[in-house]
Design a protein around this motif. Sequence first.
Motif, PDB file in Angstrom:
ATOM      1  N   LEU A 218       0.866  -1.185   0.000  1.00 30.10           N
ATOM      2  CA  LEU A 218       0.000   0.000   0.000  1.00 30.10           C
ATOM      3  C   LEU A 218       0.901   1.232   0.000  1.00 30.10           C
ATOM      4  N   ARG A 219       1.242   1.704  -1.183  1.00 35.03           N
ATOM      5  CA  ARG A 219       2.264   2.737  -1.335  1.00 35.03           C
ATOM      6  C   ARG A 219       1.887   4.042  -0.646  1.00 35.03           C
ATOM      7  N   TYR A 220       0.580   4.360  -0.630  1.00 33.68           N
ATOM      8  CA  TYR A 220       0.123   5.623  -0.061  1.00 33.68           C
ATOM      9  C   TYR A 220      -0.647   5.417   1.231  1.00 33.68           C
ATOM     10  N   GLY A 221      -0.480   4.228   1.809  1.00 34.32           N
ATOM     11  CA  GLY A 221      -1.128   3.950   3.067  1.00 34.32           C
ATOM     12  C   GLY A 221      -2.637   3.911   2.952  1.00 34.32           C
ATOM     13  N   VAL A 222      -3.272   4.349   4.010  1.00 34.07           N
ATOM     14  CA  VAL A 222      -4.738   4.336   4.090  1.00 34.07           C
ATOM     15  C   VAL A 222      -5.213   5.761   4.335  1.00 34.07           C
ATOM     16  N   LEU A 223      -6.071   6.259   3.473  1.00 29.88           N
ATOM     17  CA  LEU A 223      -6.636   7.583   3.695  1.00 29.88           C
ATOM     18  C   LEU A 223      -7.656   7.515   4.827  1.00 29.88           C
ATOM     19  N   PRO A 224      -7.545   8.368   5.837  1.00 33.36           N
ATOM     20  CA  PRO A 224      -8.509   8.326   6.943  1.00 33.36           C
ATOM     21  C   PRO A 224      -9.883   8.813   6.500  1.00 33.36           C
ATOM     22  N   ALA A 225     -10.882   8.475   7.294  1.00 30.62           N
ATOM     23  CA  ALA A 225     -12.251   8.906   6.977  1.00 30.62           C
ATOM     24  C   ALA A 225     -12.376  10.427   6.988  1.00 30.62           C
ATOM     25  N   THR A 226     -11.489  11.094   7.714  1.00 30.48           N
ATOM     26  CA  THR A 226     -11.529  12.562   7.813  1.00 30.48           C
ATOM     27  C   THR A 226     -10.705  13.240   6.721  1.00 30.48           C
ATOM     28  N   ALA A 227     -10.220  12.466   5.756  1.00 26.33           N
ATOM     29  CA  ALA A 227      -9.369  13.033   4.706  1.00 26.33           C
ATOM     30  C   ALA A 227     -10.095  14.143   3.948  1.00 26.33           C
ATOM     31  N   SER A 228      -9.384  15.215   3.701  1.00 26.32           N
ATOM     32  CA  SER A 228      -9.948  16.343   2.962  1.00 26.32           C
ATOM     33  C   SER A 228      -9.792  16.124   1.462  1.00 26.32           C
TER      34      SER A 228
ATOM     35  N   LEU B 125      -6.610  14.567  -3.433  1.00 30.75           N
ATOM     36  CA  LEU B 125      -5.926  15.048  -4.629  1.00 30.75           C
ATOM     37  C   LEU B 125      -4.419  14.842  -4.538  1.00 30.75           C
ATOM     38  N   SER B 126      -3.864  14.879  -3.332  1.00 31.96           N
ATOM     39  CA  SER B 126      -2.426  14.656  -3.161  1.00 31.96           C
ATOM     40  C   SER B 126      -2.034  13.256  -3.608  1.00 31.96           C
ATOM     41  N   VAL B 127      -2.831  12.263  -3.183  1.00 28.90           N
ATOM     42  CA  VAL B 127      -2.562  10.880  -3.588  1.00 28.90           C
ATOM     43  C   VAL B 127      -2.710  10.730  -5.094  1.00 28.90           C
ATOM     44  N   ALA B 128      -3.804  11.249  -5.631  1.00 30.17           N
ATOM     45  CA  ALA B 128      -4.061  11.122  -7.072  1.00 30.17           C
ATOM     46  C   ALA B 128      -2.981  11.821  -7.888  1.00 30.17           C
ATOM     47  N   PHE B 129      -2.566  13.007  -7.433  1.00 30.60           N
ATOM     48  CA  PHE B 129      -1.541  13.766  -8.164  1.00 30.60           C
ATOM     49  C   PHE B 129      -0.225  13.014  -8.228  1.00 30.60           C
ATOM     50  N   VAL B 130       0.232  12.500  -7.107  1.00 30.98           N
ATOM     51  CA  VAL B 130       1.526  11.808  -7.088  1.00 30.98           C
ATOM     52  C   VAL B 130       1.466  10.522  -7.903  1.00 30.98           C
ATOM     53  N   ALA B 131       0.369   9.768  -7.765  1.00 28.01           N
ATOM     54  CA  ALA B 131       0.238   8.527  -8.524  1.00 28.01           C
ATOM     55  C   ALA B 131       0.242   8.792 -10.023  1.00 28.01           C
ATOM     56  N   PHE B 132      -0.457   9.848 -10.447  1.00 25.62           N
ATOM     57  CA  PHE B 132      -0.513  10.158 -11.876  1.00 25.62           C
ATOM     58  C   PHE B 132       0.776  10.793 -12.371  1.00 25.62           C
TER      59      PHE B 132
ATOM     60  N   TRP C 228      -4.316   4.472 -13.603  1.00 23.34           N
ATOM     61  CA  TRP C 228      -3.517   4.045 -12.452  1.00 23.34           C
ATOM     62  C   TRP C 228      -3.834   4.889 -11.221  1.00 23.34           C
ATOM     63  N   ALA C 229      -3.928   6.187 -11.405  1.00 26.35           N
ATOM     64  CA  ALA C 229      -4.233   7.072 -10.276  1.00 26.35           C
ATOM     65  C   ALA C 229      -5.605   6.757  -9.694  1.00 26.35           C
ATOM     66  N   ALA C 230      -6.578   6.453 -10.562  1.00 30.05           N
ATOM     67  CA  ALA C 230      -7.919   6.109 -10.078  1.00 30.05           C
ATOM     68  C   ALA C 230      -7.885   4.820  -9.258  1.00 30.05           C
ATOM     69  N   LEU C 231      -7.130   3.825  -9.714  1.00 29.04           N
ATOM     70  CA  LEU C 231      -7.023   2.559  -8.986  1.00 29.04           C
ATOM     71  C   LEU C 231      -6.325   2.749  -7.645  1.00 29.04           C
ATOM     72  N   ILE C 232      -5.255   3.536  -7.644  1.00 30.39           N
ATOM     73  CA  ILE C 232      -4.512   3.776  -6.409  1.00 30.39           C
ATOM     74  C   ILE C 232      -5.359   4.547  -5.404  1.00 30.39           C
ATOM     75  N   LEU C 233      -6.111   5.525  -5.893  1.00 29.50           N
ATOM     76  CA  LEU C 233      -6.964   6.305  -4.996  1.00 29.50           C
ATOM     77  C   LEU C 233      -8.046   5.427  -4.389  1.00 29.50           C
ATOM     78  N   SER C 234      -8.623   4.565  -5.193  1.00 29.88           N
ATOM     79  CA  SER C 234      -9.633   3.627  -4.689  1.00 29.88           C
ATOM     80  C   SER C 234      -9.036   2.708  -3.637  1.00 29.88           C
ATOM     81  N   GLU C 235      -7.799   2.275  -3.872  1.00 35.84           N
ATOM     82  CA  GLU C 235      -7.125   1.385  -2.922  1.00 35.84           C
ATOM     83  C   GLU C 235      -6.839   2.086  -1.609  1.00 35.84           C
ATOM     84  N   ALA C 236      -6.440   3.369  -1.680  1.00 36.46           N
ATOM     85  CA  ALA C 236      -6.136   4.122  -0.462  1.00 36.46           C
ATOM     86  C   ALA C 236      -7.404   4.432   0.337  1.00 36.46           C
ATOM     87  N   ILE C 237      -8.525   4.626  -0.357  1.00 36.82           N
ATOM     88  CA  ILE C 237      -9.793   4.915   0.333  1.00 36.82           C
ATOM     89  C   ILE C 237     -10.381   3.652   0.951  1.00 36.82           C
ATOM     90  N   ASP C 238     -10.308   2.552   0.229  1.00 31.44           N
ATOM     91  CA  ASP C 238     -10.892   1.292   0.708  1.00 31.44           C
ATOM     92  C   ASP C 238      -9.892   0.151   0.483  1.00 31.44           C
TER      93      ASP C 238
END
Length: 407
Positions: A42-52, A57-64, A272-282
């Motif tokens: 899990l390269r970007y860890g887990v986004l908390p429920a309180t994530a803004s 966008l930070s996760v998506a930006f770096v992944a893309f 790829w960014a969409a998949l990574i963001l989905s993975e970090a959220i859930d």
Amino acid sequence: MSNIHHPDRNDRYAHIDALRGIAVFGILLVNIWSFIWGFNSLRYGVLPATASLFDVLSVAFVAFFAEQKFYPIFAFLFGASFVLITRSAKQKLGRWSDAEQLYRRRMKWLLACGIVHGVLIWFGDILTVYAIAGFWVLSGLANARLRKVRKHLYVWLGVFFALLLLNFFLGAQLFGADDLATQSKNEVYGVEAARMIYTYGGYFSIAVQRIRDYISVTTQSVFILPHIAVLFLLGVMSVRRGWLTQPWRHTTLWRRVRLIGFGIGIPFNLAWAALILSEAIDPLHPSPYSYIAYAWLPVGGVCLAAGYVACLMLAGPAIQRWAADWLAPVGRMALTNYLMQSLLCSVLIQGFGFGLGATLPPAGWLSIAFGVMLLQLLLSRWWLSTHTQGPLEALSRRYINKAKVAG
């Protein structure tokens, strides 16, 4: 007449130094996350429920934009530097054998820096792998015919694509796998355990985890060696053929590279960014497609990276001058800046230092990366206004010159 900047003799390699500076900064955008989450799938860890929204966008930006785009540029330039360094050494020493011996001495220095870096500062060191690959892949190529270089490139390309296909089939087997949920739970547990150590632990507990991760990273780097070898050899070709050193003579080539690179790289990396963001959220319900996409990320990432390189090669005089004034100093001090990034990030983020990894949200971690970039942009320009090299680059030259005197 092309509007591409044709440099004079004094700044003919400024665009290469600028490209290296861009690569050093881009690598930091990816590396910053591992100071919090360690070495995990899990390269970007887990986004908390309180994530803004900014965290998302930070996760998506770096992944893309950054993941597996800038280390390929750095590896490509590593191969290019091999040719430039050995050519210069041949002119000074008179024999190709002496030039290669000098380069091997440089690899020993780089290997020592990598081991110290990985053990004492940050586990994700790439210098160790580059030094080993430099010994293995580039040995005997300083004065080799272009045909021999191409032969080596084709061999390593074959190995690289064989591994890609293997990873693709392994990823495809995850569709419908019964243990995927269990595996995901274990990954979440592992990444959270690493986060607690790195962001809350003392120096000793962090050091134990760091050494474990460094051994794992270095051991598993054997699987990316074919990728690195291909990039090294492409860098060698780029100098031997003048693509990189005289880009104004190869504008058609670079326009095609830009078109193909962005044409393939942008859609792939958006997915790829969409998949990574989905993975970090859930993270407990990952898509099997993310494993398949990861298998092909070395290709998709390199395509976008090639587009970045082509943009700089095709840039007009104003951009080239700005890059030479501001980014080239960062690239001329690449080793110093790379190690400085790790030192600053570990002190700012991890538990033994300021512990900002525990108090800031993901967008805050990315802000630290941009802050370090700004600092290095200013420091590099200031340092090189009164020195010819960065501090570690000067130590490297002293070590190598000492060997020459002894020889």
